[in-house]
Motif scaffolding. Sequence first.
Motif, mmCIF file in Angstrom:
data_model
loop_
_atom_site.group_PDB
_atom_site.id
_atom_site.type_symbol
_atom_site.label_atom_id
_atom_site.label_comp_id
_atom_site.label_asym_id
_atom_site.label_seq_id
_atom_site.Cartn_x
_atom_site.Cartn_y
_atom_site.Cartn_z
ATOM 1 N N VAL A 63 -3.585 -6.945 4.778
ATOM 2 C CA VAL A 63 -2.425 -7.181 5.645
ATOM 3 C C VAL A 63 -1.645 -8.396 5.163
ATOM 4 C CG1 VAL A 63 -1.729 -7.853 7.977
ATOM 5 C CG2 VAL A 63 -3.374 -5.999 7.656
ATOM 6 N N ILE A 64 -2.348 -9.480 4.855
ATOM 7 C CA ILE A 64 -1.674 -10.702 4.405
ATOM 8 C C ILE A 64 -0.934 -10.469 3.087
ATOM 9 C CG2 ILE A 64 -2.088 -13.037 3.527
ATOM 10 C CD1 ILE A 64 -4.146 -13.363 5.782
ATOM 11 N N LEU A 65 -1.513 -9.673 2.206
ATOM 12 C CA LEU A 65 -0.849 -9.376 0.927
ATOM 13 C C LEU A 65 0.479 -8.658 1.112
ATOM 14 C CD1 LEU A 65 -3.815 -8.281 -1.364
ATOM 15 C CD2 LEU A 65 -2.382 -10.327 -1.617
ATOM 16 N N PHE A 66 0.564 -7.854 2.170
ATOM 17 C CA PHE A 66 1.770 -7.061 2.379
ATOM 18 C C PHE A 66 2.769 -7.701 3.349
ATOM 19 C CE2 PHE A 66 -1.068 -3.899 0.558
ATOM 20 C CZ PHE A 66 -0.228 -3.314 -0.370
ATOM 21 N N ILE A 67 2.469 -8.896 3.810
ATOM 22 C CA ILE A 67 3.397 -9.607 4.689
ATOM 23 C C ILE A 67 4.354 -10.407 3.810
ATOM 24 C CG2 ILE A 67 3.636 -11.431 6.419
ATOM 25 C CD1 ILE A 67 0.870 -10.611 7.461
ATOM 26 N N PRO A 68 5.642 -10.063 3.821
ATOM 27 C CA PRO A 68 6.573 -10.766 2.940
ATOM 28 C C PRO A 68 6.830 -12.213 3.363
ATOM 29 C CG PRO A 68 7.732 -9.102 4.237
ATOM 30 C CD PRO A 68 6.275 -8.958 4.531
ATOM 31 N N ASN A 69 6.781 -12.485 4.665
ATOM 32 C CA ASN A 69 7.039 -13.835 5.155
ATOM 33 C C ASN A 69 6.066 -14.109 6.298
ATOM 34 O OD1 ASN A 69 8.102 -16.033 6.775
ATOM 35 N ND2 ASN A 69 9.975 -15.845 5.561
ATOM 36 N N PHE A 70 5.061 -14.942 6.027
ATOM 37 C CA PHE A 70 4.001 -15.182 7.008
ATOM 38 C C PHE A 70 4.545 -15.811 8.292
ATOM 39 C CE2 PHE A 70 0.319 -17.576 8.720
ATOM 40 C CZ PHE A 70 -0.527 -16.505 8.936
ATOM 41 N N THR A 71 5.460 -16.743 8.174
ATOM 42 C CA THR A 71 6.021 -17.402 9.358
ATOM 43 C C THR A 71 6.761 -16.393 10.231
ATOM 44 O OG1 THR A 71 6.191 -19.507 8.198
ATOM 45 C CG2 THR A 71 7.570 -19.239 10.151
ATOM 46 N N GLU A 72 7.596 -15.565 9.621
ATOM 47 C CA GLU A 72 8.313 -14.549 10.401
ATOM 48 C C GLU A 72 7.345 -13.567 11.048
ATOM 49 O OE1 GLU A 72 11.315 -12.607 8.084
ATOM 50 O OE2 GLU A 72 12.388 -14.499 7.692
ATOM 51 N N PHE A 73 6.313 -13.180 10.319
ATOM 52 C CA PHE A 73 5.297 -12.280 10.866
ATOM 53 C C PHE A 73 4.617 -12.914 12.078
ATOM 54 C CE2 PHE A 73 0.811 -11.075 11.098
ATOM 55 C CZ PHE A 73 0.928 -9.724 11.356
#
Length: 125
Positions: A63-73
């Motif tokens: 999941v983390i690998l496919f999150i383009p922007n961790f803060t926005e997520f």
Amino acid sequence: MNTIFDYTYKILMTISNSTGFTYKEINIIVWFIIIPLSWMLLLDKIYQRRLFTILFSLLVAVVILFIPNFTEFCDWSFQKSVDFLNVFNDVGSNYVASSVIICVLIPIVIYVILIRKAFFKKSNN
């Protein structure tokens, strides 16, 4: 309820200030990763395997690998969590009470159950 909520908020803010993560990021990391991971570790202890921990860790990594922007997520996830907790307003609760019950008290009950099963097994002798 307000005291527990305020204390929890202060702990999360302290972690946020000391790590550089935002409050919302810490909130998501704690309730969506650290707490469930600790439950997986306890389940593995109960069943004497590493299956739950490995599968959960792989899921989080993917999941983390496919999150383009961790803060926005985290901002989005936090808002969805707030929306969920506010649903209970319709049955006479409020955000603070729902947050304490669902995010603090229920996890404590789950911890008590899992810790008892993991470390205080009844002897069959």
